[in-house]
Design an enzyme around this catalytic site. Structure first.
Site, PDB file in Angstrom:
ATOM      1  N   ARG A   6       0.826  -1.221   0.000  1.00 35.64           N
ATOM      2  CA  ARG A   6       0.000   0.000   0.000  1.00 35.64           C
ATOM      3  C   ARG A   6       0.853   1.261   0.000  1.00 35.64           C
ATOM      4  NH1 ARG A   6      -3.143  -3.628   2.820  1.00 35.64           N
ATOM      5  NH2 ARG A   6      -2.037  -3.158   4.739  1.00 35.64           N
ATOM      6  N   GLU A  47       4.158  -9.868  15.715  1.00 38.59           N
ATOM      7  CA  GLU A  47       3.557 -10.356  16.963  1.00 38.59           C
ATOM      8  C   GLU A  47       3.886 -11.850  17.149  1.00 38.59           C
ATOM      9  OE1 GLU A  47      -0.513  -9.295  17.007  1.00 38.59           O
ATOM     10  OE2 GLU A  47      -0.788  -9.945  19.082  1.00 38.59           O
TER      11      GLU A  47
HETATM   12  P1  AMP Z   1       3.630  -2.001  11.803  1.00 39.15           P
HETATM   13  O1  AMP Z   1       4.860  -2.682  11.340  1.00 39.15           O
HETATM   14  O2  AMP Z   1       2.991  -2.650  12.989  1.00 39.15           O
HETATM   15  O3  AMP Z   1       3.828  -0.507  12.004  1.00 39.15           O
HETATM   16  O4  AMP Z   1       2.534  -2.188  10.659  1.00 39.15           O
HETATM   17  C1  AMP Z   1       2.524  -1.350   9.557  1.00 39.15           C
HETATM   18  C2  AMP Z   1       2.168  -2.101   8.304  1.00 39.15           C
HETATM   19  O5  AMP Z   1       1.100  -3.014   8.474  1.00 39.15           O
HETATM   20  C3  AMP Z   1       1.720  -1.104   7.236  1.00 39.15           C
HETATM   21  O6  AMP Z   1       2.306  -1.500   6.001  1.00 39.15           O
HETATM   22  C4  AMP Z   1       0.209  -1.211   7.223  1.00 39.15           C
HETATM   23  O7  AMP Z   1      -0.268  -1.212   5.897  1.00 39.15           O
HETATM   24  C5  AMP Z   1      -0.127  -2.522   7.922  1.00 39.15           C
HETATM   25  N1  AMP Z   1      -1.064  -2.355   9.062  1.00 39.15           N
HETATM   26  C6  AMP Z   1      -0.794  -2.629  10.355  1.00 39.15           C
HETATM   27  N2  AMP Z   1      -1.855  -2.419  11.138  1.00 39.15           N
HETATM   28  C7  AMP Z   1      -2.838  -1.979  10.326  1.00 39.15           C
HETATM   29  C8  AMP Z   1      -4.199  -1.549  10.541  1.00 39.15           C
HETATM   30  N3  AMP Z   1      -4.764  -1.538  11.782  1.00 39.15           N
HETATM   31  N4  AMP Z   1      -4.912  -1.132   9.475  1.00 39.15           N
HETATM   32  C9  AMP Z   1      -4.356  -1.139   8.245  1.00 39.15           C
HETATM   33  N5  AMP Z   1      -3.091  -1.524   7.969  1.00 39.15           N
HETATM   34  C10 AMP Z   1      -2.332  -1.949   8.998  1.00 39.15           C
END
Ligand code: AMP
Length: 177
Positions: free
Chosen positions: A63, A100
């Protein structure tokens, strides 16, 4: 009709329990499908970064490719994809990061950046920060002049921002508290 940040926020669809129970998934496709909203978002991002001399926008699969590539065009910068393992065809650097449950990894082509580059890393959303930190580590391998980090949406309550190197300027257009 003039678009406001509140219009943008309302255009993001919330999907409860996707992809698994307890996750409130922020579906940005409902913001991107409206041409007035998409162009408003792009203009806000481009205005924010127009004076920093950005030479390359690094978008995170998948995305992060959407606004990231439009933003590269608006800033007259190049676009660099950071992808999941096995997708990039030439030599790559790889960085693993913790999820996680288990680990994941991202890759970048070894000839993607040079020490002269001023890099803007873009992803659609900041959650816990693991993904963007892996992208930062990849970009740092090139000894670039400066790194900026941008998100369309930041989930403030997950405090992902606190995990990003404090020397790197981070800016998000929309926040959910
Ligand atoms: P993180 O590594 O936990 O910061 O997760 C970020 C990545 O996971 C991004 O590429 C987001 O597109 C996706 N992502 C994580 N959580 C969500 C959420 N609640 N809604 C949409 N996309 C998410």
């Amino acid at each position: 009709m003039t678009i406001t940040l509140e219009d943008v926020r309302k255009s993001i669809r919330n999907i409860p329990d996707f992809p698994k129970e307890g996750i409130q998934f922020k579906d940005v496709s409902t913001a991107f499908k409206d041409k007035r909203i998409y162009n408003f978002i792009l203009k806000e991002l481009a205005d924010h970064y127009k004076d920093f001399g950005i030479t390359k926008v690094v978008g995170i699969e998948s995305r992060g490719f959407i606004l990231g590539s439009s933003l590269a065009g608006a800033l007259h910068a190049g676009f660099i994809p950071v992808r999941k393992p096995g997708k990039l065809p030439a030599d790559t650097y790889m960085q693993t990061y913790d999820l996680e449950y288990g680990t994941d990894a991202l890759e970048i082509h070894t000839d993607a950046l040079t020490p002269d580059d001023v890099v803007l890393i873009h992803d659609d959303l900041l959650a816990t920060g693991g993904t963007v930190n892996a992208a930062v580590d990849l970009v740092k391998k090139f000894g670039v002049k400066q790194v900026f980090v941008n998100f369309f949406v930041e989930l403030d309550f997950l405090k992902g921002r606190e995990k990003i190197n404090p020397n790197i300027p981070v800016w998000s257009l929309i926040h959910f508290e």
